[in-house]
Design an enzyme around this catalytic site. Structure first.
Site: not given
Ligand code: IMP
Ligand code: MG
Length: 421
Positions: A12, A221
């Site tokens: 973000d 990410q």
């Molecule tokens: P997952 O990849 O959806 O399993 O999420 C794992 C961790 O990464 C969590 O803390 C999410 O909030 C964070 N996360 C995943 N994708 C994003 C993104 O695009 N922006 C910010 N945080 C992310």
């Molecule tokens: Mg984002």
């Protein structure tokens, strides 16, 4: 050459806007990891658009867009995204290319994600629950289905074999799911996907590069969510650092050129896990409000705090960042003072290195303090116009990270971007 653009924090950082800006200089924008857990927000003609799996170059008519082999694709989500864009970009499908080797997210992967988080209880990761982790687990577990499999005649039986395994796993969690309701849209979306341009993307990219085309690899990410280097286990399931570009696109390291690294002027995190500079007070609340820090994908409110130069220096080192970009600097307009963490005190000792067991340690950040900007920088149209205190802050960050700042974003508008030559 392939230039790279990465988030240096916990995601973000405002990558969507910057890719959209830089896209004018590139022929191809390529995503190399992650999936629809990403939410890249762009403002186009006053409309807010959130991209999940599609690269942020789609709004530039000359740009081709590649979803590389390192990405995991949810066909239902991707189809929805394309259909939503078709009205704005009629030729979106013609300029979108997808790797045969990109793994698929099955409906059961989403269910497994939810079940796994529920089983973790208070230790939950705070996943976006898009099935990312389980899809990558099946990839490394050598069970996964790939986009190219959709084109094969025995796709259904391959699917059935894997889904059956997932259902057995899900039975442990006593989840009652009406599979048919999930499967029908999945197979419809797979058919839709089959009609798109599915390519041998490593050859496709190689040919374009040999023809002198310029490629920008768009990270999703952030570096501190990297599966190897992030705040494990509170991370995502892919390599979000520059290392992921080679494996996620099939290009050799010798083809990597500039590495753009993006950081906010402060810091946010969504989901669980350590965040040494988090502000659990009215200042954190103010950052969240002014910065509109709510997740683009899940709507969750983001945790906010001061910029963490210890973590940033680590991220810059890991990816060999050559050009730094600071976003949302205007959000600090009314803050006085402004702080930046320059070291950690952990186990009674001061360190500038990121401990591997950050999750198990109590960290006390040591801060450098700066005077507030004194006047809003959101209205500045050049870097020269910004107050000297802001320039001093930027200079400090550059010195600490050993990398030059090239852009500063000072508002959400497409044109609110200061360049530093
Ligand atoms: P997952 O990849 O959806 O399993 O999420 C794992 C961790 O990464 C969590 O803390 C999410 O909030 C964070 N996360 C995943 N994708 C994003 C993104 O695009 N922006 C910010 N945080 C992310
Ligand atoms: Mg984002």
């Amino acid at each position: 050459m392939v230039d790279v653009l990465l988030g240096l924090q916990w995601g973000d950082e405002g990558k969507g806007k910057i890719v959209d800006y830089l896209a004018g200089n590139y022929d191809i924008i390529a995503r190399f990891q992650g999936g629809p857990n990403a939410g890249h927000t762009l403002y186009v003609n006053g409309n807010k658009v959130v991209l999940r799996t599609i690269p942020s170059g789609v709004f530039h008519v000359h740009c081709l867009n590649l979803i590389g082999n390192g990405v995991v694709i949810d066909p239902v989500s991707l189809m929805g995204e394309i259909e939503q864009l078709v009205t704005l970009i009629p030729d979106v499908k013609d300029r979108l290319f997808i790797s045969h080797r990109a793994h698929l997210i099955l409906p059961t992967h989403r269910a497994l994600d939810a079940a796994s988080e529920a089983a973790k209880g208070v230790d939950k990761i705070g996943s976006t629950l898009k099935g990312i982790g389980p899809a990558y687990m099946d990839k490394t577990g050598r069970n996964g289905l790939r986009t190219g499999d959709i084109l094969s005649r025995d796709f259904r039986s391959k699917y059935e074999k894997l889904a059956q395994k997932h259902r057995q796993m899900l039975n442990q969690y006593a989840q009652i799911v009406n599979w048919e309701e999930w499967e029908q849209p999945f197979f419809e979306a797979c058919e839709y996907l089959a009609s798109l341009k599915i390519v041998n993307s490593e050859y496709w990219l190689d040919a374009h590069l040999n023809n002198g085309k310029r490629v920008l690899a768009e990270g999703a990410q952030g570096s501190m969510l990297d599966i190897d280097y992030g705040t494990y286990p509170f991370v995502t399931s892919s390599n979000t650092t520059a290392a992921g570009v080679c494996s996620g696109l099939g290009i050799p390291p010798s083809r990597i050129g500039e590495v753009y690294g993006i950081t906010k002027a402060y810091c946010t995190r969504v989901g669980s896990g350590p965040f040494p500079t988090e502000l659990d007070d009215e200042f954190g609340e103010e950052l969240r409000k002014v910065g509109n820090e709510f997740g683009a994908v899940t709507g969750r409110s983001r945790r906010c705090g001061w910029i963490d130069l210890v973590a940033l220096r680590y991220a810059v080192m890991l990816s060999g960042v050559t050009r730094l970009i600071i976003t949302k600097a205007d959000v600090l307009d009314n803050f006085n003072p402004v702080k930046a963490a320059i070291s950690y005190i952990a186990d009674g000792e001061e360190t500038k290195e990121l401990p591997f067991d950050l999750c198990d340690k109590v960290i006390k950040p040591v801060y450098e303090t700066f005077a507030g900007w004194g006047k809003p920088i959101s209205t500045c149209t050049t870097y020269e116009e910004t107050p000297q205190v802001f320039k001093d802050y930027c200079h400090f960050v550059e010195q600490y990270l050993g990398t030059k700042i090239v852009f500063i974003s000072n508002g959400t508008g497409r044109d609110q971007l200061l360049t530093i030559s």
